[in-house]
Design a protein around this motif. Sequence first.
Motif, PDB file in Angstrom:
ATOM      1  N   ARG A  94       0.841  -1.196   0.000  1.00 30.82           N
ATOM      2  CA  ARG A  94       0.000   0.000   0.000  1.00 30.82           C
ATOM      3  C   ARG A  94       0.873   1.241   0.000  1.00 30.82           C
ATOM      4  N   GLN A  95       0.299   2.311  -0.516  1.00 35.07           N
ATOM      5  CA  GLN A  95       0.941   3.609  -0.487  1.00 35.07           C
ATOM      6  C   GLN A  95       0.374   4.402   0.683  1.00 35.07           C
ATOM      7  N   GLY A  96       1.240   4.998   1.481  1.00 35.33           N
ATOM      8  CA  GLY A  96       0.774   5.754   2.630  1.00 35.33           C
ATOM      9  C   GLY A  96       0.470   4.869   3.821  1.00 35.33           C
ATOM     10  N   VAL A  97      -0.335   5.412   4.743  1.00 34.64           N
ATOM     11  CA  VAL A  97      -0.584   4.713   6.012  1.00 34.64           C
ATOM     12  C   VAL A  97      -1.978   4.105   6.083  1.00 34.64           C
ATOM     13  N   THR A 154     -15.618   6.548 -22.484  1.00 37.52           N
ATOM     14  CA  THR A 154     -15.775   5.705 -23.668  1.00 37.52           C
ATOM     15  C   THR A 154     -14.533   5.700 -24.554  1.00 37.52           C
ATOM     16  N   ARG A 155     -13.574   6.590 -24.273  1.00 39.75           N
ATOM     17  CA  ARG A 155     -12.332   6.636 -25.032  1.00 39.75           C
ATOM     18  C   ARG A 155     -11.165   6.713 -24.068  1.00 39.75           C
ATOM     19  N   ALA A 156     -10.080   6.030 -24.436  1.00 33.68           N
ATOM     20  CA  ALA A 156      -8.887   6.050 -23.589  1.00 33.68           C
ATOM     21  C   ALA A 156      -8.110   7.344 -23.797  1.00 33.68           C
ATOM     22  N   MET A 157      -7.524   7.830 -22.711  1.00 39.36           N
ATOM     23  CA  MET A 157      -6.622   8.962 -22.814  1.00 39.36           C
ATOM     24  C   MET A 157      -5.315   8.505 -23.446  1.00 39.36           C
ATOM     25  N   ALA A 158      -4.742   9.329 -24.301  1.00 41.37           N
ATOM     26  CA  ALA A 158      -3.490   8.982 -24.961  1.00 41.37           C
ATOM     27  C   ALA A 158      -2.394   8.785 -23.925  1.00 41.37           C
ATOM     28  N   TYR A 159      -1.608   7.739 -24.110  1.00 42.14           N
ATOM     29  CA  TYR A 159      -0.484   7.484 -23.219  1.00 42.14           C
ATOM     30  C   TYR A 159       0.499   8.655 -23.246  1.00 42.14           C
ATOM     31  N   GLY A 160       0.977   9.050 -22.065  1.00 42.35           N
ATOM     32  CA  GLY A 160       1.931  10.141 -21.952  1.00 42.35           C
ATOM     33  C   GLY A 160       1.312  11.497 -21.716  1.00 42.35           C
ATOM     34  N   ARG A 161      -0.014  11.589 -21.765  1.00 36.03           N
ATOM     35  CA  ARG A 161      -0.668  12.892 -21.583  1.00 36.03           C
ATOM     36  C   ARG A 161      -0.835  13.230 -20.108  1.00 36.03           C
ATOM     37  N   ASP A 162      -1.112  12.234 -19.258  1.00 30.86           N
ATOM     38  CA  ASP A 162      -1.357  12.469 -17.838  1.00 30.86           C
ATOM     39  C   ASP A 162      -0.588  11.420 -17.035  1.00 30.86           C
ATOM     40  N   PRO A 163       0.480  11.812 -16.314  1.00 30.05           N
ATOM     41  CA  PRO A 163       1.257  10.841 -15.542  1.00 30.05           C
ATOM     42  C   PRO A 163       0.415  10.074 -14.528  1.00 30.05           C
ATOM     43  N   GLY A 164      -0.645  10.696 -14.024  1.00 24.04           N
ATOM     44  CA  GLY A 164      -1.500  10.023 -13.065  1.00 24.04           C
ATOM     45  C   GLY A 164      -2.342   8.921 -13.671  1.00 24.04           C
ATOM     46  N   ARG A 165      -2.481   8.925 -14.989  1.00 21.03           N
ATOM     47  CA  ARG A 165      -3.276   7.910 -15.679  1.00 21.03           C
ATOM     48  C   ARG A 165      -2.410   6.921 -16.449  1.00 21.03           C
ATOM     49  N   ASP A 166      -1.141   7.261 -16.666  1.00 21.49           N
ATOM     50  CA  ASP A 166      -0.251   6.372 -17.405  1.00 21.49           C
ATOM     51  C   ASP A 166      -0.047   5.061 -16.649  1.00 21.49           C
ATOM     52  N   LEU A 183       2.395  -4.613 -12.858  1.00 20.04           N
ATOM     53  CA  LEU A 183       2.403  -3.147 -12.909  1.00 20.04           C
ATOM     54  C   LEU A 183       3.094  -2.618 -11.651  1.00 20.04           C
ATOM     55  N   PRO A 184       4.393  -2.299 -11.725  1.00 19.55           N
ATOM     56  CA  PRO A 184       5.100  -1.798 -10.543  1.00 19.55           C
ATOM     57  C   PRO A 184       4.794  -0.329 -10.280  1.00 19.55           C
ATOM     58  N   HIS A 185       4.703   0.011  -9.012  1.00 22.55           N
ATOM     59  CA  HIS A 185       4.486   1.397  -8.590  1.00 22.55           C
ATOM     60  C   HIS A 185       3.324   2.072  -9.322  1.00 22.55           C
ATOM     61  N   PRO A 186       2.111   1.496  -9.240  1.00 29.35           N
ATOM     62  CA  PRO A 186       0.966   2.190  -9.849  1.00 29.35           C
ATOM     63  C   PRO A 186       0.744   3.548  -9.181  1.00 29.35           C
ATOM     64  N   ALA A 187      -0.009   4.390  -9.840  1.00 31.21           N
ATOM     65  CA  ALA A 187      -0.162   5.766  -9.357  1.00 31.21           C
ATOM     66  C   ALA A 187      -0.897   5.850  -8.027  1.00 31.21           C
ATOM     67  N   PHE A 188      -1.763   4.880  -7.736  1.00 31.07           N
ATOM     68  CA  PHE A 188      -2.591   4.987  -6.540  1.00 31.07           C
ATOM     69  C   PHE A 188      -2.633   3.664  -5.774  1.00 31.07           C
ATOM     70  N   GLN A 189      -2.864   3.748  -4.496  1.00 32.22           N
ATOM     71  CA  GLN A 189      -3.231   2.653  -3.593  1.00 32.22           C
ATOM     72  C   GLN A 189      -2.109   1.676  -3.287  1.00 32.22           C
ATOM     73  N   SER A 190      -1.671   0.893  -4.263  1.00 34.49           N
ATOM     74  CA  SER A 190      -0.766  -0.231  -3.997  1.00 34.49           C
ATOM     75  C   SER A 190       0.663   0.070  -4.444  1.00 34.49           C
ATOM     76  N   GLN A 191       1.561  -0.866  -4.105  1.00 31.06           N
ATOM     77  CA  GLN A 191       2.933  -0.789  -4.595  1.00 31.06           C
ATOM     78  C   GLN A 191       3.151  -1.643  -5.838  1.00 31.06           C
TER      79      GLN A 191
END
Length: 201
Positions: A94-97, A154-166, A183-191
């Motif tokens: 997990r990320q954080g406490v 309904t459409r995916a965001m282009a890769y590289g446009r938003d680091p939080g979504r990449d 998927l190592p080090h996802p943007a949210f929740q887990s490691q």
Amino acid sequence: MRHWAVAGILLATGAGAAEREVTVDWRRVATAADRQKLREWRSAWSSALRDARGDKAAMAAITGDAALFDPDRSLTGSLPAPGNYRCRTTKLGRQGVSGSFFVTLPWTACRIETASTAVLFTGLGVGQRPIGMLYADTDARTIFLGSMMLTGETRAMAYGRDPGRDMAGILERIGERRWRLVLPHPAFQSQLDLIEIEPAA
């Protein structure tokens, strides 16, 4: 801005089918942050497992499925043939406490398909789901670069446009007609996120 269409990505047209020569290196497409994540996949895995060891249910699940949770389990044939699959995500560490150290989500539909010279992986669930391109790397691993689609989109965001979504990961075969997307080090929740991939019934 980065684009989805990339020439020279490995194609698979079925079990035992010939594979095309790769002319595009995934490193030329990946962001610097994602190249770093992929370099650190083992440390992310080790840290996530250390977190999970404090949970008895998590350890029972981990020891009960050695193929999925062994970081060194990687067989040749890392790219599944195009078709319909089912996917299940397990979040480790997990990320954080706050939050859980180990969460396994329900099975959802997913798909692998080819379009021109691209191989596309798409999560088809109703919530957050990955969509992106698969790039050949070695005979035992394929690289995934994509983005997270959110509920209602309904459409995916282009890769590289938003680091939080990449999203960046390593696709490996771990058994007979069984794969995992790491998927190592996802943007949210887990490691570390592990997505099991199996043919749809």
